[in-house]
Design a protein around this motif. Structure first.
Motif, PDB file in Angstrom:
ATOM      1  N   ILE A  29      -3.180  48.937  45.353  1.00 32.02           N
ATOM      2  CA  ILE A  29      -2.035  49.409  44.301  1.00 32.02           C
ATOM      3  C   ILE A  29      -0.849  49.778  44.784  1.00 32.02           C
ATOM      4  N   ILE A  30       0.082  48.861  45.828  1.00 32.51           N
ATOM      5  CA  ILE A  30       0.523  48.578  45.595  1.00 32.51           C
ATOM      6  C   ILE A  30       1.720  47.787  45.150  1.00 32.51           C
ATOM      7  N   ASN A  31       0.680  46.506  44.522  1.00 31.14           N
ATOM      8  CA  ASN A  31       1.739  45.846  44.206  1.00 31.14           C
ATOM      9  C   ASN A  31       1.371  46.195  42.732  1.00 31.14           C
ATOM     10  N   ARG A  32       0.739  47.247  42.019  1.00 28.54           N
ATOM     11  CA  ARG A  32       0.534  47.368  40.252  1.00 28.54           C
ATOM     12  C   ARG A  32       1.734  48.470  40.503  1.00 28.54           C
ATOM     13  N   LEU A  33       1.964  49.329  41.518  1.00 23.06           N
ATOM     14  CA  LEU A  33       2.562  50.552  41.989  1.00 23.06           C
ATOM     15  C   LEU A  33       4.221  50.090  42.154  1.00 23.06           C
ATOM     16  N   GLY A  34       4.136  48.596  43.076  1.00 20.33           N
ATOM     17  CA  GLY A  34       5.528  48.880  43.952  1.00 20.33           C
ATOM     18  C   GLY A  34       5.680  49.101  44.707  1.00 20.33           C
ATOM     19  N   VAL A  35       6.382  49.231  46.120  1.00 22.80           N
ATOM     20  CA  VAL A  35       6.024  49.371  47.531  1.00 22.80           C
ATOM     21  C   VAL A  35       7.289  50.032  47.800  1.00 22.80           C
ATOM     22  N   GLY A  36       8.414  50.350  47.192  1.00 21.69           N
ATOM     23  CA  GLY A  36       8.856  52.316  47.003  1.00 21.69           C
ATOM     24  C   GLY A  36       8.382  52.762  46.587  1.00 21.69           C
ATOM     25  N   ARG A  37       7.622  53.005  45.409  1.00 23.28           N
ATOM     26  CA  ARG A  37       7.482  53.920  44.651  1.00 23.28           C
ATOM     27  C   ARG A  37       5.584  54.370  45.515  1.00 23.28           C
ATOM     28  N   SER A  38       5.076  53.358  45.558  1.00 24.77           N
ATOM     29  CA  SER A  38       3.634  52.569  46.913  1.00 24.77           C
ATOM     30  C   SER A  38       3.997  54.336  47.691  1.00 24.77           C
ATOM     31  N   ASN A  50      -3.446  58.122  55.520  1.00 19.36           N
ATOM     32  CA  ASN A  50      -2.323  58.296  56.318  1.00 19.36           C
ATOM     33  C   ASN A  50      -2.199  56.129  56.449  1.00 19.36           C
ATOM     34  N   GLY A  51      -3.679  55.525  56.521  1.00 18.32           N
ATOM     35  CA  GLY A  51      -4.080  54.237  56.130  1.00 18.32           C
ATOM     36  C   GLY A  51      -2.271  53.967  54.840  1.00 18.32           C
ATOM     37  N   PHE A  52      -3.275  54.788  54.129  1.00 19.64           N
ATOM     38  CA  PHE A  52      -2.061  53.943  52.790  1.00 19.64           C
ATOM     39  C   PHE A  52      -0.779  54.105  53.084  1.00 19.64           C
ATOM     40  N   THR A  53      -0.015  55.346  53.984  1.00 18.49           N
ATOM     41  CA  THR A  53       0.976  54.899  54.126  1.00 18.49           C
ATOM     42  C   THR A  53       1.713  54.258  55.052  1.00 18.49           C
ATOM     43  N   ASP A  54       0.945  54.199  56.690  1.00 19.99           N
ATOM     44  CA  ASP A  54       0.890  52.759  56.862  1.00 19.99           C
ATOM     45  C   ASP A  54       1.176  51.506  56.568  1.00 19.99           C
ATOM     46  N   ILE A  55       0.223  51.178  55.918  1.00 21.45           N
ATOM     47  CA  ILE A  55       0.906  50.378  54.986  1.00 21.45           C
ATOM     48  C   ILE A  55       2.152  49.780  54.050  1.00 21.45           C
ATOM     49  N   SER A  56       1.925  50.434  53.402  1.00 24.77           N
ATOM     50  CA  SER A  56       3.724  51.008  51.945  1.00 24.77           C
ATOM     51  C   SER A  56       4.388  51.026  53.020  1.00 24.77           C
ATOM     52  N   MET A  57       4.343  51.388  54.242  1.00 28.47           N
ATOM     53  CA  MET A  57       5.828  52.059  54.576  1.00 28.47           C
ATOM     54  C   MET A  57       5.997  50.285  55.942  1.00 28.47           C
ATOM     55  N   ASN A  58       4.955  49.684  56.280  1.00 26.91           N
ATOM     56  CA  ASN A  58       5.872  47.978  56.515  1.00 26.91           C
ATOM     57  C   ASN A  58       5.717  47.196  55.524  1.00 26.91           C
ATOM     58  N   THR A  59       4.645  47.505  54.571  1.00 27.64           N
ATOM     59  CA  THR A  59       5.483  46.318  53.119  1.00 27.64           C
ATOM     60  C   THR A  59       6.743  46.409  52.965  1.00 27.64           C
ATOM     61  N   LEU A  60       7.425  47.917  53.167  1.00 28.12           N
ATOM     62  CA  LEU A  60       8.744  48.022  52.622  1.00 28.12           C
ATOM     63  C   LEU A  60       9.688  47.679  53.675  1.00 28.12           C
ATOM     64  N   VAL A  61       9.263  47.675  54.840  1.00 27.12           N
ATOM     65  CA  VAL A  61      10.563  47.372  55.729  1.00 27.12           C
ATOM     66  C   VAL A  61      10.376  46.107  56.401  1.00 27.12           C
ATOM     67  N   THR A  62       9.186  45.234  55.393  1.00 22.68           N
ATOM     68  CA  THR A  62       9.200  43.702  54.709  1.00 22.68           C
ATOM     69  C   THR A  62       9.862  43.116  54.464  1.00 22.68           C
ATOM     70  N   GLU A  63       9.943  44.044  53.269  1.00 24.09           N
ATOM     71  CA  GLU A  63      10.665  43.625  51.520  1.00 24.09           C
ATOM     72  C   GLU A  63      12.185  43.753  51.652  1.00 24.09           C
ATOM     73  N   ILE A  64      12.813  44.711  52.277  1.00 24.78           N
ATOM     74  CA  ILE A  64      13.953  45.111  52.445  1.00 24.78           C
ATOM     75  C   ILE A  64      14.612  43.995  53.573  1.00 24.78           C
ATOM     76  N   GLU A  65      13.616  43.524  54.427  1.00 23.55           N
ATOM     77  CA  GLU A  65      14.239  42.620  55.597  1.00 23.55           C
ATOM     78  C   GLU A  65      14.887  41.163  54.451  1.00 23.55           C
TER      79      GLU A  65
END
Length: 382
Positions: free
Chosen positions: A69-78, A113-128
């Motif tokens: 889902i994250i890859n399809r929607l984009g990590v920021g939007r997710s 909660n699980g979806f948001t947890d994965i999205s936000m950690n992936t988001l920080v990884t990408e910004i880094e």
């Protein structure tokens, strides 16, 4: 504190960090009302345990599909969608009029909660990756800060005398701040990677990271559940000190996460995992002395050691060659949550069969294994 200053001075970094805080503000606000929900629904502890199991079931249900889902929607939007979903579902458990509706509400809240947890950690990884800035550890510090804010909110219980109103206030706080800042990350997408066919060579480092995540988060869960009981039954501490171990653990974990990024940038991911494990080992040794003040100090030192490990695992997992960052984060999050939920149960059987001292001795041994695993991570990096 460089990463903390970075977050507080730049909206690009504050925006995702506040998502971390948001998750724990809403989860923590629900948690402080668990006794009242149990009382109002007139259910026993076993039935409440079954309902809470559905929270975990929701988390685990979303993990296998979250990365797609994250890859399809984009990590920021997710991540923004995740924020909207937790705001929508956080109110459901405190509204539930029966056990069945509570179980359904907790399943939905757990899944979001699980979806948001994965999205936000992936988001920080990408910004880094984009900015060449480390702030993953400090972002996890904001998660701990969210729990502190939720805990402070408990003082509103006798004032409001209305759990629905209290939760709505928490939702309003979370939503309004995210609404002001979500534009800073909404358009961020994961950097394309050179995908490779599945191979055990790619999976092997993830497996090692997952095992470390299972052990560390399982140990965190054990300290949250049993630090007070250890001080009471093993250290024979007076009642006023029963909560001191947990408080010291949480405070030092929050502090360590705000310091962790600068240390990681200086010594590297594998070394900071080794450093964290070493501090935690010393902490468990102090706890096992059973001396009241040594044990309290030991719990605090263990919190400092653990604080830097899980954020570092997400950082490493999101940068494995040939593996999409969302997949790496999802795998580590899944194994970590498994440890947090299952670990204390397994260790509980050990405590029942022998003693709490033996339980913490097992945690000490597991942390030694984490230290050994850090040397494998360092060798792989070389």
């Amino acid at each position: 504190m460089k990463s903390l200053r970075l977050i507080l001075s730049n909206p690009r970094y504050f925006a995702p960090a506040w998502v971390f805080a948001s998750l724990n503000i809403l989860f923590g606000t629900w948690a402080i009302y668990i006794p009242l929900v149990k009382e109002s629904l007139q259910i026993d502890k076993a039935t409440l345990g079954i309902a809470i199991f559905f929270l975990s079931l929701g988390v685990f249900t979303i993990f296998p599909v979250a990365s797609r889902i994250i890859n399809r929607l984009g990590v920021g939007r997710s991540t923004w969608i995740g924020v909207l979903l937790i705001c929508a579902t956080a109110i459901l458990p405190v509204l539930a009029p029966s056990f069945i509706t509570l179980a359904i509400a907790l399943f939905l809240f757990g899944a979001t909660n699980g979806f948001t947890d994965i999205s936000m950690n992936t988001l920080v990884t990408e910004i880094e990756k984009e900015d060449k800035q480390n702030f993953m550890s400090a972002a996890h510090g904001f998660f701990s800060l969210g729990g502190v804010l939720a805990g402070l909110g408990s003082f509103l219980i006798p004032i409001l005398e209305n759990r629905v109103l209290h939760m709505l206030m928490a939702i309003l706080l979370v939503f309004s701040v995210n609404l002001a800042f979500y534009g800073r990350y909404r358009r961020i997408v994961a950097a394309p990677i050179e995908k490779e066919p599945f191979s055990f060579r790619n999976f092997k480092p993830l497996l090692l990271l997952g095992l470390v995540s299972f052990v560390i988060m399982g140990s965190e869960g054990a300290i949250v559940d049993w630090s007070g009981l250890f001080l009471k039954e093993v250290s024979m501490a007076p009642e006023a000190i029963w909560g001191a171990g947990f408080l010291g653990f949480q405070f030092m974990m929050t502090l360590g996460r705000f310091l962790g990024d600068a240390i990681s940038a200086r010594i590297g991911s594998a070394k900071i995992v080794a450093l964290g494990a070493t501090l935690a080992i010393l902490g468990f040794v102090m706890v096992l002395t059973a001396n009241i003040f040594m044990a309290v100090g030991g719990f605090a030192l263990t919190g400092l050691g653990f604080s830097v490990i899980v954020p570092e695992l997400f950082r490493i997992g999101g940068n494995i060659k040939g593996v999409e960052s969302s997949q790496g984060v999802a795998f580590i999050a899944g194994t970590g949550y498994s440890g947090f939920l299952v670990g204390p149960v397994i260790l509980g059987f050990i405590a029942e069969a022998s003693s709490l001292s033996w339980t913490f001795a097992v945690l000490l041994l597991c942390t030694v294994l984490v230290l050994l695993a850090s040397f494998l991570l360092r060798r792989r990096k070389k």
